[in-house]
Scaffold this motif. Sequence first.
Motif, PDB file in Angstrom:
ATOM      1  N   ARG A   1      41.666  55.264  46.502  1.00 31.90           N
ATOM      2  CA  ARG A   1      42.426  56.521  46.554  1.00 31.90           C
ATOM      3  C   ARG A   1      41.782  57.481  47.545  1.00 31.90           C
ATOM      4  O   ARG A   1      42.459  58.275  48.174  1.00 31.90           O
ATOM      5  CB  ARG A   1      42.462  57.176  45.169  1.00 31.90           C
ATOM      6  CG  ARG A   1      43.446  56.450  44.296  1.00 31.90           C
ATOM      7  CD  ARG A   1      43.586  57.048  42.924  1.00 31.90           C
ATOM      8  NE  ARG A   1      44.270  56.058  42.121  1.00 31.90           N
ATOM      9  CZ  ARG A   1      44.068  55.833  40.841  1.00 31.90           C
ATOM     10  NH1 ARG A   1      43.190  56.556  40.184  1.00 31.90           N
ATOM     11  NH2 ARG A   1      44.735  54.903  40.207  1.00 31.90           N
ATOM     12  N   ASP A   2      40.474  57.402  47.668  1.00 32.58           N
ATOM     13  CA  ASP A   2      39.757  58.315  48.576  1.00 32.58           C
ATOM     14  C   ASP A   2      39.268  57.632  49.850  1.00 32.58           C
ATOM     15  O   ASP A   2      38.779  58.287  50.757  1.00 32.58           O
ATOM     16  CB  ASP A   2      38.528  58.903  47.853  1.00 32.58           C
ATOM     17  CG  ASP A   2      38.942  59.839  46.742  1.00 32.58           C
ATOM     18  OD1 ASP A   2      39.883  60.618  46.976  1.00 32.58           O
ATOM     19  OD2 ASP A   2      38.359  59.770  45.646  1.00 32.58           O
ATOM     20  N   ILE A   3      39.370  56.286  49.865  1.00 32.43           N
ATOM     21  CA  ILE A   3      38.804  55.542  51.003  1.00 32.43           C
ATOM     22  C   ILE A   3      39.904  54.793  51.747  1.00 32.43           C
ATOM     23  O   ILE A   3      40.762  54.164  51.128  1.00 32.43           O
ATOM     24  CB  ILE A   3      37.785  54.481  50.508  1.00 32.43           C
ATOM     25  CG1 ILE A   3      36.622  55.132  49.764  1.00 32.43           C
ATOM     26  CG2 ILE A   3      37.265  53.651  51.671  1.00 32.43           C
ATOM     27  CD1 ILE A   3      35.614  54.119  49.201  1.00 32.43           C
TER      28      ILE A   3
ATOM     29  N   ALA B   1      45.781  52.847  56.807  1.00 31.27           N
ATOM     30  CA  ALA B   1      44.561  53.170  56.046  1.00 31.27           C
ATOM     31  C   ALA B   1      44.348  54.672  55.956  1.00 31.27           C
ATOM     32  O   ALA B   1      43.677  55.160  55.045  1.00 31.27           O
ATOM     33  CB  ALA B   1      43.348  52.510  56.700  1.00 31.27           C
ATOM     34  N   THR B   2      44.894  55.408  56.937  1.00 30.82           N
ATOM     35  CA  THR B   2      44.555  56.834  57.014  1.00 30.82           C
ATOM     36  C   THR B   2      45.747  57.757  56.722  1.00 30.82           C
ATOM     37  O   THR B   2      45.608  58.968  56.829  1.00 30.82           O
ATOM     38  CB  THR B   2      44.015  57.180  58.429  1.00 30.82           C
ATOM     39  OG1 THR B   2      44.949  56.730  59.410  1.00 30.82           O
ATOM     40  CG2 THR B   2      42.678  56.529  58.682  1.00 30.82           C
ATOM     41  N   MET B   3      46.903  57.212  56.357  1.00 29.11           N
ATOM     42  CA  MET B   3      48.066  58.096  56.214  1.00 29.11           C
ATOM     43  C   MET B   3      48.103  58.873  54.895  1.00 29.11           C
ATOM     44  O   MET B   3      48.752  59.908  54.821  1.00 29.11           O
ATOM     45  CB  MET B   3      49.382  57.358  56.467  1.00 29.11           C
ATOM     46  CG  MET B   3      49.789  56.385  55.427  1.00 29.11           C
ATOM     47  SD  MET B   3      51.201  55.418  56.023  1.00 29.11           S
ATOM     48  CE  MET B   3      52.521  56.592  55.756  1.00 29.11           C
TER      49      MET B   3
ATOM     50  N   ILE C   1      43.077  60.578  52.294  1.00 28.38           N
ATOM     51  CA  ILE C   1      41.750  59.996  52.047  1.00 28.38           C
ATOM     52  C   ILE C   1      40.656  60.928  52.569  1.00 28.38           C
ATOM     53  O   ILE C   1      40.937  61.824  53.354  1.00 28.38           O
ATOM     54  CB  ILE C   1      41.602  58.607  52.714  1.00 28.38           C
ATOM     55  CG1 ILE C   1      41.924  58.716  54.222  1.00 28.38           C
ATOM     56  CG2 ILE C   1      42.478  57.578  52.040  1.00 28.38           C
ATOM     57  CD1 ILE C   1      41.332  57.620  55.027  1.00 28.38           C
ATOM     58  N   LYS C   2      39.432  60.658  52.121  1.00 27.29           N
ATOM     59  CA  LYS C   2      38.308  61.477  52.596  1.00 27.29           C
ATOM     60  C   LYS C   2      37.298  60.645  53.376  1.00 27.29           C
ATOM     61  O   LYS C   2      36.532  61.155  54.168  1.00 27.29           O
ATOM     62  CB  LYS C   2      37.619  62.137  51.402  1.00 27.29           C
ATOM     63  CG  LYS C   2      38.556  63.099  50.713  1.00 27.29           C
ATOM     64  CD  LYS C   2      38.015  63.692  49.450  1.00 27.29           C
ATOM     65  CE  LYS C   2      39.069  64.581  48.798  1.00 27.29           C
ATOM     66  NZ  LYS C   2      40.287  63.825  48.406  1.00 27.29           N
ATOM     67  N   PHE C   3      37.303  59.333  53.119  1.00 29.01           N
ATOM     68  CA  PHE C   3      36.309  58.448  53.742  1.00 29.01           C
ATOM     69  C   PHE C   3      37.027  57.334  54.503  1.00 29.01           C
ATOM     70  O   PHE C   3      38.004  56.771  54.007  1.00 29.01           O
ATOM     71  CB  PHE C   3      35.407  57.820  52.675  1.00 29.01           C
ATOM     72  CG  PHE C   3      34.689  58.840  51.848  1.00 29.01           C
ATOM     73  CD1 PHE C   3      33.481  59.377  52.269  1.00 29.01           C
ATOM     74  CD2 PHE C   3      35.233  59.291  50.657  1.00 29.01           C
ATOM     75  CE1 PHE C   3      32.832  60.337  51.519  1.00 29.01           C
ATOM     76  CE2 PHE C   3      34.593  60.261  49.892  1.00 29.01           C
ATOM     77  CZ  PHE C   3      33.383  60.775  50.317  1.00 29.01           C
TER      78      PHE C   3
END
Length: 257
Positions: free
Chosen positions: A80-82, A162-164, A167-169
Motif C-alpha cells: 500500500r505504501d511501496i 508502481a507509482t500511480m 505510495i511513499k517508497f
Amino acid sequence: MLELKNIDKYYNIGTINEMCLFNNFNLTVGDGEFVSVVGSNGSGKTSMLNLICGSSHVDGGKILMNGKDITFKKEFQRYRDIGRVYQDPAMGTCPDMTILENMAIADNKSKSYGLRLGINRSRVDFYRDQLKSLNLGLEDKLHVKVGALSGGQRQAMALLMATMTDIKFLILDEHTAALDPKTADLIMELTDEVVREKHLTTVMVTHNLRYAVEYGNRLIMMHKGKTVIDKAGEDKEKIVVNDILDVFNEISIECGN
Ligand SMILES: Nc1ncnc2c1ncn2[C@@H]1O[C@H](COP(=O)(O)OP(=O)(O)OP(=O)(O)O)[C@@H](O)[C@H]1O
Ligand SMILES: [Mg+2]
C-alpha cells in the motif's frame, strides 16, 4: 523514513548450505532520500529489498516504516505504501490483459476489492493522461494487450503502475538492466521525474555505475551483506565512476580474484 535495525538474515538454516548474509545490518533512509545501491553479484542487494518489501523475512532485528514497526506485516499490506519495479518487465505487468485493464488493476491495488476487474469509466481519461506523460503513444493503445509491447514500453508501464497510487517508497531492482541503452536512459529519466514529483523515498539497485553516480542523493555499495561505501549529499556528488570501480577492484583482490 525507512529503518532496517540490527537485521540478521540466514539462508538454508539447518542445512549444509546454511549461510549468514546479514549480521546486525543497519540502514536508515530519510524521507525523500534517493539511494542508489551498487555491489557485486551476491552482495545482498535484492535480499535487502525483499526484506523491505516483505517478500522475505528477517531472522533478527526490526524494520520500521515512518516509525511504525512493519517487521511482521505481510507483503501485500506493505505494498500500500511501496511501489516496486523489477529487472524483468514481465514482473510488473499482466501480459494477457490490456493496457487499460493493467492500469485499472494498479489503480485499485490498495483497495480491498481490488481484484474485481471493474474498470471505472470515469478513470479512463486519468489513465490516458498518465500514459501520455510517458511520451510513448501508449494512450492510443488502451485495448492492446501488454504482452504485445516492447520490453521498454512494458517497463515504462510497470513504473507508471508502481507509482500511480499514493505510495511513499519506491523500490527498484535493476529496473533498467534488460533495456537497450537509449530506452534505459528514458526509463531512468522517467524514474527521476516521478521520484521528484511525488517526493518518493527511493532505493534503486543498479549495476549501471553511471546511473548510480548521476541519479539520487546518496550512494551505497554493498559487499557480503555489509555497506562498504555510504556517501550522501555533497560527498555523493563528488563521487565519480572510477572511485566505485577502485573499490570493486580492491574487493576483488581481497577475494583473491
Ligand atoms: N532464496 C534464497 N535462498 C538461498 N540463498 C539465497 C536466496 N536468496 C539469496 N540467496 C543468497 O544470498 C546472497 C545474496 O543474494 P542476493 O540475491 O541478495 O544478491 P544481489 O546483491 O542481489 O546479487 P545480484 O547482483 O546478482 O542480483 C547470495 O549468496 C545468494 O545465493
Ligand atoms: Mg539482485
